[in-house]
Design a protein around this motif. Structure first.
Motif, PDB file in Angstrom:
ATOM      1  N   THR A 145       0.828  -1.198   0.000  1.00  0.00           N
ATOM      2  CA  THR A 145       0.000   0.000   0.000  1.00  0.00           C
ATOM      3  C   THR A 145       0.863   1.248   0.000  1.00  0.00           C
ATOM      4  OG1 THR A 145      -1.724  -1.163   1.233  1.00  0.00           O
ATOM      5  CG2 THR A 145      -1.821   1.248   1.238  1.00  0.00           C
ATOM      6  N   GLN A 146       0.546   2.181  -0.888  1.00  0.00           N
ATOM      7  CA  GLN A 146       1.273   3.440  -0.918  1.00  0.00           C
ATOM      8  C   GLN A 146       0.806   4.325   0.232  1.00  0.00           C
ATOM      9  OE1 GLN A 146       0.757   5.258  -4.734  1.00  0.00           O
ATOM     10  NE2 GLN A 146       2.063   3.797  -5.792  1.00  0.00           N
ATOM     11  N   PRO A 147       1.732   4.851   1.031  1.00  0.00           N
ATOM     12  CA  PRO A 147       1.320   5.708   2.149  1.00  0.00           C
ATOM     13  C   PRO A 147       0.810   7.035   1.634  1.00  0.00           C
ATOM     14  CG  PRO A 147       3.699   5.714   1.926  1.00  0.00           C
ATOM     15  CD  PRO A 147       3.190   4.686   0.940  1.00  0.00           C
ATOM     16  N   PRO A 148      -0.113   7.681   2.352  1.00  0.00           N
ATOM     17  CA  PRO A 148      -0.574   9.006   1.939  1.00  0.00           C
ATOM     18  C   PRO A 148       0.544  10.022   2.047  1.00  0.00           C
ATOM     19  CG  PRO A 148      -1.362   8.491   4.149  1.00  0.00           C
ATOM     20  CD  PRO A 148      -0.724   7.235   3.620  1.00  0.00           C
ATOM     21  N   LYS A 149       0.408  11.097   1.278  1.00  0.00           N
ATOM     22  CA  LYS A 149       1.416  12.152   1.314  1.00  0.00           C
ATOM     23  C   LYS A 149       1.107  13.087   2.480  1.00  0.00           C
ATOM     24  CE  LYS A 149       3.572  15.870  -1.305  1.00  0.00           C
ATOM     25  NZ  LYS A 149       3.642  16.591  -2.598  1.00  0.00           N
ATOM     26  N   ARG A 150       1.723  12.821   3.615  1.00  0.00           N
ATOM     27  CA  ARG A 150       1.523  13.671   4.786  1.00  0.00           C
ATOM     28  C   ARG A 150       2.445  14.881   4.697  1.00  0.00           C
ATOM     29  NH1 ARG A 150       1.474   8.391   7.138  1.00  0.00           N
ATOM     30  NH2 ARG A 150      -0.606   7.834   7.880  1.00  0.00           N
ATOM     31  N   TYR A 151       1.941  16.013   5.141  1.00  0.00           N
ATOM     32  CA  TYR A 151       2.715  17.255   5.087  1.00  0.00           C
ATOM     33  C   TYR A 151       3.443  17.481   6.401  1.00  0.00           C
ATOM     34  CZ  TYR A 151       0.266  18.221   0.769  1.00  0.00           C
ATOM     35  OH  TYR A 151      -0.219  18.140  -0.510  1.00  0.00           O
ATOM     36  N   THR A 154       5.674  22.061  11.766  1.00  0.00           N
ATOM     37  CA  THR A 154       6.418  22.286  13.004  1.00  0.00           C
ATOM     38  C   THR A 154       5.495  21.987  14.179  1.00  0.00           C
ATOM     39  OG1 THR A 154       5.760  24.592  13.271  1.00  0.00           O
ATOM     40  CG2 THR A 154       7.677  24.141  11.842  1.00  0.00           C
ATOM     41  N   PRO A 155       6.023  21.762  15.378  1.00  0.00           N
ATOM     42  CA  PRO A 155       5.145  21.522  16.533  1.00  0.00           C
ATOM     43  C   PRO A 155       4.141  22.646  16.765  1.00  0.00           C
ATOM     44  CG  PRO A 155       7.399  20.885  17.061  1.00  0.00           C
ATOM     45  CD  PRO A 155       7.458  21.556  15.725  1.00  0.00           C
ATOM     46  N   ASP A 156       4.572  23.916  16.627  1.00  0.00           N
ATOM     47  CA  ASP A 156       3.631  25.023  16.812  1.00  0.00           C
ATOM     48  C   ASP A 156       2.559  25.028  15.733  1.00  0.00           C
ATOM     49  OD1 ASP A 156       4.752  25.946  19.120  1.00  0.00           O
ATOM     50  OD2 ASP A 156       5.799  27.651  18.215  1.00  0.00           O
ATOM     51  N   GLU A 157       2.958  24.780  14.479  1.00  0.00           N
ATOM     52  CA  GLU A 157       1.975  24.738  13.396  1.00  0.00           C
ATOM     53  C   GLU A 157       0.939  23.644  13.634  1.00  0.00           C
ATOM     54  OE1 GLU A 157       4.674  26.328   9.615  1.00  0.00           O
ATOM     55  OE2 GLU A 157       4.484  24.169  10.020  1.00  0.00           O
ATOM     56  N   LYS A 158       1.408  22.475  14.057  1.00  0.00           N
ATOM     57  CA  LYS A 158       0.469  21.385  14.271  1.00  0.00           C
ATOM     58  C   LYS A 158      -0.506  21.709  15.397  1.00  0.00           C
ATOM     59  CE  LYS A 158       0.008  16.425  14.574  1.00  0.00           C
ATOM     60  NZ  LYS A 158       0.677  15.126  14.372  1.00  0.00           N
ATOM     61  N   ARG A 209      -0.719  27.394   4.525  1.00  0.00           N
ATOM     62  CA  ARG A 209      -1.510  27.456   3.292  1.00  0.00           C
ATOM     63  C   ARG A 209      -0.614  27.686   2.075  1.00  0.00           C
ATOM     64  NH1 ARG A 209      -5.231  30.851   6.325  1.00  0.00           N
ATOM     65  NH2 ARG A 209      -4.373  32.650   5.206  1.00  0.00           N
ATOM     66  N   GLN A 210       0.380  28.569   2.215  1.00  0.00           N
ATOM     67  CA  GLN A 210       1.261  28.861   1.092  1.00  0.00           C
ATOM     68  C   GLN A 210       2.088  27.647   0.699  1.00  0.00           C
ATOM     69  OE1 GLN A 210       1.203  31.395  -0.816  1.00  0.00           O
ATOM     70  NE2 GLN A 210       2.994  30.903  -2.069  1.00  0.00           N
ATOM     71  N   ARG A 211       2.595  26.900   1.664  1.00  0.00           N
ATOM     72  CA  ARG A 211       3.386  25.691   1.346  1.00  0.00           C
ATOM     73  C   ARG A 211       2.544  24.681   0.590  1.00  0.00           C
ATOM     74  NH1 ARG A 211       5.366  25.648   6.704  1.00  0.00           N
ATOM     75  NH2 ARG A 211       4.395  23.621   7.112  1.00  0.00           N
ATOM     76  N   LEU A 212       1.312  24.460   1.078  1.00  0.00           N
ATOM     77  CA  LEU A 212       0.460  23.485   0.405  1.00  0.00           C
ATOM     78  C   LEU A 212       0.028  23.984  -0.962  1.00  0.00           C
ATOM     79  CD1 LEU A 212       0.481  22.266   3.283  1.00  0.00           C
ATOM     80  CD2 LEU A 212      -1.921  21.647   2.917  1.00  0.00           C
ATOM     81  N   GLN A 239      -9.451  20.535   5.674  1.00  0.00           N
ATOM     82  CA  GLN A 239      -9.884  19.390   4.874  1.00  0.00           C
ATOM     83  C   GLN A 239      -8.695  18.752   4.156  1.00  0.00           C
ATOM     84  OE1 GLN A 239     -12.774  18.202   5.407  1.00  0.00           O
ATOM     85  NE2 GLN A 239     -14.420  19.320   4.430  1.00  0.00           N
ATOM     86  N   ALA A 240      -7.805  19.582   3.608  1.00  0.00           N
ATOM     87  CA  ALA A 240      -6.639  19.039   2.903  1.00  0.00           C
ATOM     88  C   ALA A 240      -5.726  18.270   3.844  1.00  0.00           C
ATOM     89  CB  ALA A 240      -5.871  20.176   2.225  1.00  0.00           C
ATOM     90  N   LEU A 241      -5.541  18.788   5.050  1.00  0.00           N
ATOM     91  CA  LEU A 241      -4.656  18.113   6.002  1.00  0.00           C
ATOM     92  C   LEU A 241      -5.272  16.819   6.530  1.00  0.00           C
ATOM     93  CD1 LEU A 241      -3.363  21.247   7.935  1.00  0.00           C
ATOM     94  CD2 LEU A 241      -2.089  19.850   6.297  1.00  0.00           C
ATOM     95  N   MET A 242      -6.579  16.797   6.704  1.00  0.00           N
ATOM     96  CA  MET A 242      -7.223  15.573   7.158  1.00  0.00           C
ATOM     97  C   MET A 242      -7.274  14.525   6.047  1.00  0.00           C
ATOM     98  SD  MET A 242     -10.321  16.922   9.625  1.00  0.00           S
ATOM     99  CE  MET A 242     -10.841  15.226   9.959  1.00  0.00           C
ATOM    100  N   SER A 243      -7.458  14.963   4.802  1.00  0.00           N
ATOM    101  CA  SER A 243      -7.550  14.003   3.705  1.00  0.00           C
ATOM    102  C   SER A 243      -6.241  13.266   3.468  1.00  0.00           C
ATOM    103  CB  SER A 243      -7.984  14.716   2.424  1.00  0.00           C
ATOM    104  OG  SER A 243      -6.958  15.566   1.944  1.00  0.00           O
ATOM    105  N   THR A 244      -5.122  13.837   3.924  1.00  0.00           N
ATOM    106  CA  THR A 244      -3.819  13.188   3.783  1.00  0.00           C
ATOM    107  C   THR A 244      -3.340  12.556   5.086  1.00  0.00           C
ATOM    108  OG1 THR A 244      -2.709  15.293   4.271  1.00  0.00           O
ATOM    109  CG2 THR A 244      -3.118  14.776   1.954  1.00  0.00           C
ATOM    110  N   SER A 245      -4.193  12.558   6.105  1.00  0.00           N
ATOM    111  CA  SER A 245      -3.857  12.024   7.431  1.00  0.00           C
ATOM    112  C   SER A 245      -2.746  12.814   8.095  1.00  0.00           C
ATOM    113  CB  SER A 245      -3.469  10.538   7.368  1.00  0.00           C
ATOM    114  OG  SER A 245      -4.556   9.753   6.932  1.00  0.00           O
TER     115      SER A 245
END
Length: 259
Positions: A145-151, A154-158, A209-212, A239-245
């Motif tokens: 199985t191909q793993p999802p592309k997680r972004y 940083t700890p503060d960003e998360k 948002r800019q990185r993504l 939504q984008a961050l949840m869709s990639t886990s």
């Protein structure tokens, strides 16, 4: 129609493709019927509730479904679906085909379609268009199985994003992101010595948002959206961050005292 009936029991679904394909052919499958059509100019497949007058019956026992919901036609070398009913047809990617709108081209491969009925019921029709080479996708049941592309965050960003999207992570109905000021207040409680403000929160969110966006994720810049934008930028971000886990419900554990 000019097509061939196929036994719906022959195919549990069309997601894995079909057997003995002819290049450009169309396969359609509903709950109790299946139809296959070879490509030819003007050839049509009508679908809807009225079994005697359509080629593929959909929602036979549901009066919310139109007697003829739509038509799939072969035009300009490809298949197109037109909504001829009263309700919109939902397609993948949050795409809606409304009555009276231009026909929507069907790309080669698998496309599920949904029509909303009474009491929240959804009636599904599966469509598979054979590509020009006539090939079906190979079976990959035993492949790794191909793993999802997680972004990377940083700890503060998360932490900021978990606070922002906690209603989504809690799987609340009709979830919305928290406002910047509310996020800043909760961050100040979690990190009382870090001098959080709504401006700092916005800088963190804008950077993610800019990185993504630079990575090709749509809907994260004002130029892509139509006014009024409201909180749509942050909604799309969560939504984008949840869709990639990248964000998952277990991340709520980062919030002290979250219930």
């Amino acid at each position: 129609m000019g097509g061939t009936r196929m036994d719906a029991r022959q195919y549990e679904h069309l997601r894995r493709g079909v057997t003995d394909p002819v290049p450009g052919s169309l396969f359609a499958l509903a709950l109790s019927q299946g139809v296959t059509l070879e490509p030819a100019p003007g050839r049509q497949l009508r679908f809807g509730r009225n079994r005697p007058q359509v080629d593929l019956c959909l929602g036979e026992d549901d009066l919310r479904v139109s007697r003829q919901t739509g038509v799939i036609s072969h035009r300009d070398g490809g298949w197109q679906v037109t909504n001829t009913g009263r309700l919109p047809i939902r397609l993948p990617g949050d795409q809606w085909l409304f009555p009276g709108h231009d026909p929507l081209p069907l790309v080669p491969g698998y496309t599920p379609m949904f029509v909303r009925g009474t009491r929240g019921r959804e009636h599904m029709m599966e469509v598979y268009v054979i590509g020009p080479d006539g090939a079906c996708p190979p079976s990959l049941f035993d492949a790794v199985t191909q793993p999802p592309k997680r972004y990377w965050l940083t700890p503060d960003e998360k932490l900021v994003l978990v606070v922002l999207g906690q209603r989504y992570l809690a799987q609340e109905a009709f979830a919305q992101p928290l406002g910047r000021r509310q996020v800043a207040e909760e961050m100040a409680e979690l990190q009382p010595d870090a001098d959080w403000s709504d401006r700092r929160v916005e800088r963190v969110l804008a950077a993610v948002r800019q990185r993504l966006h630079q990575d090709g994720v749509p809907g994260l810049t004002k130029e892509e959206l139509v006014e009024p934008i409201g909180n749509m930028l942050n909604h799309n971000l969560v939504q984008a961050l949840m869709s990639t886990s990248t964000l998952v419900p277990a991340d709520l554990s980062l919030l002290d005292g979250w219930d």
